[in-house]
Write an enzyme that holds these catalytic residues in place. Structure first.
Site, PDB file in Angstrom:
ATOM      1  N   TYR A 102      32.070  31.719  46.521  1.00  0.00           N
ATOM      2  CA  TYR A 102      32.700  31.728  45.187  1.00  0.00           C
ATOM      3  C   TYR A 102      31.665  32.109  44.118  1.00  0.00           C
ATOM      4  CZ  TYR A 102      33.893  29.755  40.641  1.00  0.00           C
ATOM      5  OH  TYR A 102      34.055  29.581  39.288  1.00  0.00           O
TER       6      TYR A 102
ATOM      7  N   PRO B 111      28.157  31.514  30.605  1.00  0.00           N
ATOM      8  CA  PRO B 111      29.208  30.547  30.912  1.00  0.00           C
ATOM      9  C   PRO B 111      29.744  30.771  32.331  1.00  0.00           C
ATOM     10  CG  PRO B 111      30.087  32.328  29.575  1.00  0.00           C
ATOM     11  CD  PRO B 111      28.615  32.579  29.691  1.00  0.00           C
TER      12      PRO B 111
ATOM     13  N   TYR C  86      38.499  31.466  26.730  1.00  0.00           N
ATOM     14  CA  TYR C  86      39.404  32.463  27.316  1.00  0.00           C
ATOM     15  C   TYR C  86      40.649  32.538  26.457  1.00  0.00           C
ATOM     16  CZ  TYR C  86      37.116  32.944  31.890  1.00  0.00           C
ATOM     17  OH  TYR C  86      36.254  33.239  32.907  1.00  0.00           O
TER      18      TYR C  86
ATOM     19  N   HIS D 224      31.052  40.862  34.016  1.00  0.00           N
ATOM     20  CA  HIS D 224      31.374  39.562  34.624  1.00  0.00           C
ATOM     21  C   HIS D 224      30.623  39.405  35.948  1.00  0.00           C
ATOM     22  CE1 HIS D 224      34.579  36.521  33.525  1.00  0.00           C
ATOM     23  NE2 HIS D 224      34.181  36.003  34.665  1.00  0.00           N
TER      24      HIS D 224
ATOM     25  N   ARG E 222      32.476  40.647  39.106  1.00  0.00           N
ATOM     26  CA  ARG E 222      33.534  39.789  39.656  1.00  0.00           C
ATOM     27  C   ARG E 222      34.913  40.202  39.203  1.00  0.00           C
ATOM     28  NH1 ARG E 222      31.273  34.923  41.330  1.00  0.00           N
ATOM     29  NH2 ARG E 222      32.920  33.524  40.681  1.00  0.00           N
TER      30      ARG E 222
ATOM     31  N   ASP F 166      24.536  40.805  30.202  1.00  0.00           N
ATOM     32  CA  ASP F 166      24.376  40.064  31.453  1.00  0.00           C
ATOM     33  C   ASP F 166      24.881  40.916  32.600  1.00  0.00           C
ATOM     34  OD1 ASP F 166      27.161  39.677  31.993  1.00  0.00           O
ATOM     35  OD2 ASP F 166      27.179  37.713  31.034  1.00  0.00           O
TER      36      ASP F 166
ATOM     37  N   ARG G 144      24.522  33.806  37.890  1.00  0.00           N
ATOM     38  CA  ARG G 144      24.255  33.305  39.249  1.00  0.00           C
ATOM     39  C   ARG G 144      22.856  32.712  39.378  1.00  0.00           C
ATOM     40  NH1 ARG G 144      27.062  37.951  39.921  1.00  0.00           N
ATOM     41  NH2 ARG G 144      29.023  37.883  41.102  1.00  0.00           N
TER      42      ARG G 144
HETATM   43  C1  FMN Z   1      30.639  31.267  39.574  1.00  0.00           C
HETATM   44  C2  FMN Z   1      30.858  32.032  38.297  1.00  0.00           C
HETATM   45  C3  FMN Z   1      31.804  31.593  37.369  1.00  0.00           C
HETATM   46  C4  FMN Z   1      31.987  32.285  36.171  1.00  0.00           C
HETATM   47  N1  FMN Z   1      32.876  31.799  35.252  1.00  0.00           N
HETATM   48  C5  FMN Z   1      32.960  32.403  34.028  1.00  0.00           C
HETATM   49  C6  FMN Z   1      33.759  31.828  32.994  1.00  0.00           C
HETATM   50  O1  FMN Z   1      34.369  30.775  33.167  1.00  0.00           O
HETATM   51  N2  FMN Z   1      33.815  32.497  31.807  1.00  0.00           N
HETATM   52  C7  FMN Z   1      33.136  33.670  31.573  1.00  0.00           C
HETATM   53  O2  FMN Z   1      33.220  34.239  30.493  1.00  0.00           O
HETATM   54  N3  FMN Z   1      32.364  34.217  32.547  1.00  0.00           N
HETATM   55  C8  FMN Z   1      32.252  33.609  33.744  1.00  0.00           C
HETATM   56  N4  FMN Z   1      31.424  34.144  34.707  1.00  0.00           N
HETATM   57  C9  FMN Z   1      30.638  35.355  34.396  1.00  0.00           C
HETATM   58  C10 FMN Z   1      29.288  34.981  33.785  1.00  0.00           C
HETATM   59  O3  FMN Z   1      29.440  34.454  32.495  1.00  0.00           O
HETATM   60  C11 FMN Z   1      28.362  36.210  33.688  1.00  0.00           C
HETATM   61  O4  FMN Z   1      29.031  37.242  33.009  1.00  0.00           O
HETATM   62  C12 FMN Z   1      27.910  36.732  35.044  1.00  0.00           C
HETATM   63  O5  FMN Z   1      27.668  35.670  35.935  1.00  0.00           O
HETATM   64  C13 FMN Z   1      26.638  37.551  34.858  1.00  0.00           C
HETATM   65  O6  FMN Z   1      26.225  38.117  36.047  1.00  0.00           O
HETATM   66  P1  FMN Z   1      25.104  37.488  37.020  1.00  0.00           P
HETATM   67  O7  FMN Z   1      25.801  36.387  37.760  1.00  0.00           O
HETATM   68  O8  FMN Z   1      24.751  38.629  37.870  1.00  0.00           O
HETATM   69  O9  FMN Z   1      23.994  36.956  36.151  1.00  0.00           O
HETATM   70  C14 FMN Z   1      31.234  33.469  35.922  1.00  0.00           C
HETATM   71  C15 FMN Z   1      30.299  33.906  36.856  1.00  0.00           C
HETATM   72  C16 FMN Z   1      30.087  33.200  38.018  1.00  0.00           C
HETATM   73  C17 FMN Z   1      29.045  33.687  38.996  1.00  0.00           C
END
Ligand code: FMN
Length: 401
Positions: free
Chosen positions: A42, A95, A148, A297, A300, A328, A352
């Site tokens: 996840y 976040p 959100y 994101h 993702r 990011d 991450r």
């Molecule tokens: C497990 C997980 C949960 C995330 N949940 C959110 C969230 O609730 N809201 C949001 O804006 N971004 C969310 N993101 C995206 C992160 O804010 C961010 O954009 C992203 O992790 C950056 O990439 P990196 O993991 O390669 O650093 C999530 C990312 C991960 C890995």
């Protein structure tokens, strides 16, 4: 062995484990051993073929530095300001929902680690602990809140008001989650919107979870906290992460009107997250954003979206010097931070990297990740002949041939 000395032994063992972690990729490997498979995936996974996930990291590798010799002797400066707030280094925590599943320290641990490092945590709406509790228990300092678009304007207005009252300085509106990304391994693992997470399914999962005893015992002691502390459903009950994602998917997509709506209600800067084109950056600014976060994101959401470092220069050029551009997605090394700043970012966020740190050591693990980033940035600055991160510009990097 008496209880206090047991605690001491645990703390020492944790410190030793964290010392052995030399970089973000070590932390990822350790997180893979610590977390149950579904939870590791996840955090780790991206959408569909994970092309964007891979590209995020590769695009950083494709930039090289133009170092200069014989210039400095002193300790380089890596402090800067973001929206006028001083930070000790240009790295914020992104976040991330679901962090309390990863470790009981969860969102609190991430926020406290960011505060300890002298930087800004962006606390997610999908946190496992309420935004008020984070505000009360994290040492005073700057913090931002991520929102959100929810179907229910009352829920959104409530969150904006609560974040305001709790002293969050900026509101980050995430625009790239029109629907949840297609993360197929989450669906294979049953980590999906139809997942029923309750005591009964936990019992069914028990044999698999038993392979991760340290995680499991922490999780059980934490009361198996599946619920999101900030989000109540239509029935007034707190929702779990999958239910929230489904609800978000059922609601209308976020629009620029929503950004204006937030701007009119929140007395503070509005930041738009999830920007990948110059046009959208301009739209965000027209809708009232004073900063944008260039983000896919973390790969993702839309697979096939560009790497953020590749689109950063056109976005910086489009919005001009008065709008802070953050980035990011794929930041794994201090060098990535320097490359992003050279391409015009004010600061970066780590998702991450912080989550893997959290998995292996709670708050201390996130602190370790931020320490590692800081040390890497400092060393590379010395090797580059750079005295201050604020001096970084396009002259310090080139695209490798
Ligand atoms: C497990 C997980 C949960 C995330 N949940 C959110 C969230 O609730 N809201 C949001 O804006 N971004 C969310 N993101 C995206 C992160 O804010 C961010 O954009 C992203 O992790 C950056 O990439 P990196 O993991 O390669 O650093 C999530 C990312 C991960 C890995």
């Amino acid at each position: 062995v008496s209880a206090p000395s047991l605690d001491l032994l645990r703390t020492r063992a944790l410190a030793r484990r964290l010392e052995a972690v030399l970089n973000v990729s070590d932390a990822r490997a350790a997180a893979r051993r610590t977390l149950p498979k579904a939870l590791f995936e996840y955090v780790d996974g991206g959408a569909e073929d994970e092309l964007t996930l891979a590209r995020n990291e590769r695009a950083f590798h494709d930039l090289t530095f133009r170092p200069r010799m014989g210039l400095i002797n002193a300790e380089p400066k890596l402090g800067t300001t973001v929206l006028g707030t001083p930070v000790s280094m240009p790295v914020l925590t992104a976040p991330c929902g679901g962090m309390r599943l990863v470790h009981p320290d969860g969102d609190m641990g991430v926020a406290r680690a960011a505060a300890a490092a002298g930087t800004i945590p962006v606390v997610p709406a999908a946190a496992g602990v309420s935004l008020e509790e984070v505000a009360a228990r994290v040492p005073a300092g700057p913090r931002w809140f991520q929102l959100y678009r929810f179907h229910d304007p009352k829920l959104m207005a409530g969150l904006v008001e609560r974040a305001q009252a709790a002293g969050y300085q900026a509101m980050v509106m995430t625009m790239d989650t029109v629907v949840p990304g297609n993360r197929e391994q989450d669906r294979r693992n049953g980590f999906s919107y139809n997942m029923r997470i309750n005591a009964r399914s936990a019992v069914r999962q028990a044999p698999r979870l038993a392979r991760h005893p340290a995680w499991l015992s922490r999780f059980v002691r934490d009361g198996m906290p599946f619920e999101l502390a900030n989000i109540a459903g239509p029935d007034g009950q707190r929702m779990a992460l999958p239910a929230m994602s489904r609800m978000a998917a059922d609601s209308q997509s976020p629009t620029w009107d929503d950004v204006e709506w937030v701007r009119d209600r929140f007395h503070g800067p509005v930041v738009v997250k999830g920007i990948l084109t110059a046009d959208d950056a301009r739209r965000a600014v027209n809708a009232g954003a004073v900063a944008v976060i260039v983000s896919n994101h973390g790969g993702r959401q839309l697979d096939g979206a560009p790497a953020t470092i590749d689109v950063l220069p056109e976005i910086v050029a489009a919005v001009g010097p008065d709008v802070a551009v953050l980035l990011d997605s794929g930041v794994r090394r201090g060098n990535d931070v320097l490359k992003a700043l050279a391409q015009g970012a004010r600061a970066v966020l780590i998702g991450r990297a912080a989550a893997w740190g959290l998995a292996i050591g709670g708050q201390a693990g996130v602190e370790r990740m931020l320490d590692i980033m800081r040390a890497q940035i400092l060393r590379s600055m010395r090797l580059m002949g750079l005295t201050d991160v604020c001096e970084l510009n396009a002259a310090w990097v080139e695209r490798s041939r």
